[in-house]
Design an enzyme around this catalytic site. Structure first.
Site, PDB file in Angstrom:
ATOM      1  N   HIS A 298      -6.633 -13.530  -7.771  1.00 25.65           N
ATOM      2  CA  HIS A 298      -7.535 -12.483  -7.057  1.00 25.65           C
ATOM      3  C   HIS A 298      -8.647 -12.362  -7.475  1.00 25.65           C
ATOM      4  CE1 HIS A 298      -9.043  -8.841  -5.092  1.00 25.65           C
ATOM      5  NE2 HIS A 298      -7.923  -8.726  -4.483  1.00 25.65           N
TER       6      HIS A 298
ATOM      7  N   LYS B  59       0.916  -1.085   0.041  1.00 23.97           N
ATOM      8  CA  LYS B  59       0.177   0.094  -0.070  1.00 23.97           C
ATOM      9  C   LYS B  59       0.902   1.104   0.078  1.00 23.97           C
ATOM     10  CE  LYS B  59      -3.648  -2.604   0.554  1.00 23.97           C
ATOM     11  NZ  LYS B  59      -4.643  -2.512  -0.274  1.00 23.97           N
TER      12      LYS B  59
END
Length: 453
Positions: free
Chosen positions: A294, A175
């Site tokens: 994902h 992040k």
């Protein structure tokens, strides 16, 4: 003209609309071991009998159309049609019922999840006679399972490649997921891997944007992997997202990852599509790469209770198409799921044989006949204080993935990774000593704090 055609043509043809249930509702039908079985949650329009709507689902997802056509006489509908063979009410829902449909195996192309879904869910969900429709589960017959390669490697082969046993694997999504330069991104990867994590991860929407092109990211992440491996003596990996606008570009990125010598790549299997995913899975098996999956976009399909498709169906499809990891929800954290239901499809990902268990959302017994298993990935909104619950719920064969739970540590990325690793090893040690993680989890973590940032 064949005798079969002559015989059927001689019966004559009568155009017009007829009730679906006359042909497609067959409660006397005994399902075959080779049938694909589906459980649909049906919410019909008012005034329509369940038998007619269940038959309509079977018809519109197999051989039927809205009217009789003369070419029906040129084939054997009894051989190829889907059949609604059972209807049961949904407890607590007066207007809904579960329709069970059996599809003959000849309707489906071998080894193609794309074709399977195109047939079963490709058209019928827009049928105006239904207010809502949800595919709750599928039974994939052994004969069809054996036409799929499945995951590139599976759980045991992955553990052997990584030389990591007896505990869940630890991961972290880097992040902020968008905006970092490739060099700063690689620095964050290094700090997390050096601190004790097994994997770091590209976020699902990190592909090849102007601020960070894929080739630069791959190079800096590979440098971080090799540097952290040299310093820790452990095998490390970063999920390099190979998802791209074309299959050719996706494979080019996977080839570059293999040339760098990294252990794993990643794909967004729903936005990328099952054809692309199966192609990448085959490449990964042939070239020794692990494949992380994902599920970006899954909530568009599976979040509504009455319409769409349950994630357990998408999980089964992923195991067939191929992937070594897939995100599965957490039961705890930011995206909670019902515990029993979540563990039901987690077992469908990992185990070789799963018995029917409606309390866990498993409508059919499923035999995977040794198709490799998939590691469930618990992620989003979890941190070290969730570690006891995650270790108890998911067990060793899982990946526990902390994004903000690693990078949000007040002392930085590496101390955050150390905290996760210490918490995990403390929980595994306590479990192996017979301690109750559910009752003593907080105490176990507080004890571990003595040895962790």
């Amino acid at each position: 003209m064949s005798p079969q055609t002559e015989t059927k043509a001689g019966v004559g043809f009568k155009a017009g609309v007829k009730e679906y249930k006359l042909t497609y509702y067959t409660p006397e039908y005994e399902t075959k071991d080779t049938d694909i079985l589906a459980a649909f949650r049906v919410t019909p329009q008012p005034g329509v009998p369940p038998e007619e709507r269940g038959a309509a689902v079977a018809a519109e997802s197999s051989t039927g159309t809205w009217t009789t056509v003369w070419t029906d006489g040129l084939t054997s509908l009894d051989r190829y049609k889907g059949r609604c063979y059972h209807i049961e009410p949904v407890p607590g829902e007066e207007e809904q019922f579960i329709a069970y449909v059996a599809y003959p195996l000849d309707l489906f192309e071998e080894g193609s999840v794309t074709n399977m879904f195109t047939s079963i869910v490709g058209n019928v969900f827009g049928f105006k006679a239904l207010r809502a429709l949800r595919l709750e589960d599928l039974r994939i017959p052994v004969a069809y399972v054996k036409t799929f390669q499945g995951p590139p490697h599976g759980i045991q082969v992955e553990r052997d490649k990584l030389n990591k046993y007896g505990r869940p694997l630890l991961g972290c999504t880097i992040k902020p997921k968008l905006g970092l330069s490739a060099k700063n991104y690689g620095r964050a990867v290094y700090e997390c891997l050096r601190g004790g994590l097994d994997f770091t991860k590209d976020d699902e929407n990190v592909n090849s944007q102007p601020f960070m092109r894929w080739r630069d990211r791959f190079l800096f992440c590979a440098e971080a992997i090799y540097k952290s491996q040299a310093e820790t003596g452990e095998i490390k990996g970063h999920y390099l997202n190979a998802t791209a606008g074309t299959c050719e570009e996706m494979i080019k990125r996977a080839v570059f990852a293999r040339e760098l010598g990294v252990p794993i790549v990643m794909h967004d299997y729903l936005t990328g599509g099952f054809t692309a995913n199966t192609s990448l899975s085959h490449y990964c098996r042939d070239n020794g790469l692990l494949l992380h999956i994902h599920r970006a976009m899954h909530a568009v399909i599976d979040r509504q209770k009455n319409h769409g498709m349950h994630f357990r169906v998408l999980a089964k499809a992923l195991r067939m198409s191929g992937g070594d990891h897939v995100h599965s929800g957490t039961v705890v954290g930011k995206l909670e799921g019902e515990r029993d239901i979540t563990l039901g499809f987690v077992d469908l990902l990992r185990d070789d044989y799963i018995e029917k268990d409606r309390s866990r959302g498993v409508y059919f017994t499923q035999d995977w006949v040794s198709l490799p298993g998939v590691l469930p990935v618990a992620s989003r909104g979890i941190h070290v204080w969730h570690m006891p619950a995650l270790t108890e719920i998911f067990g060793d064969d899982s990946v526990l993935q902390f994004g903000g739970g690693t990078l949000g540590h007040p002392w930085g990325n590496a101390p955050g990774a150390v905290a996760n690793r210490v918490a995990l090893e403390a929980c595994v040690k306590a479990r192996n000593e017979g301690r109750d993680l559910a009752a003593e989890g907080g105490e176990i973590i507080r004890e571990a704090c003595k040895w962790s940032p």
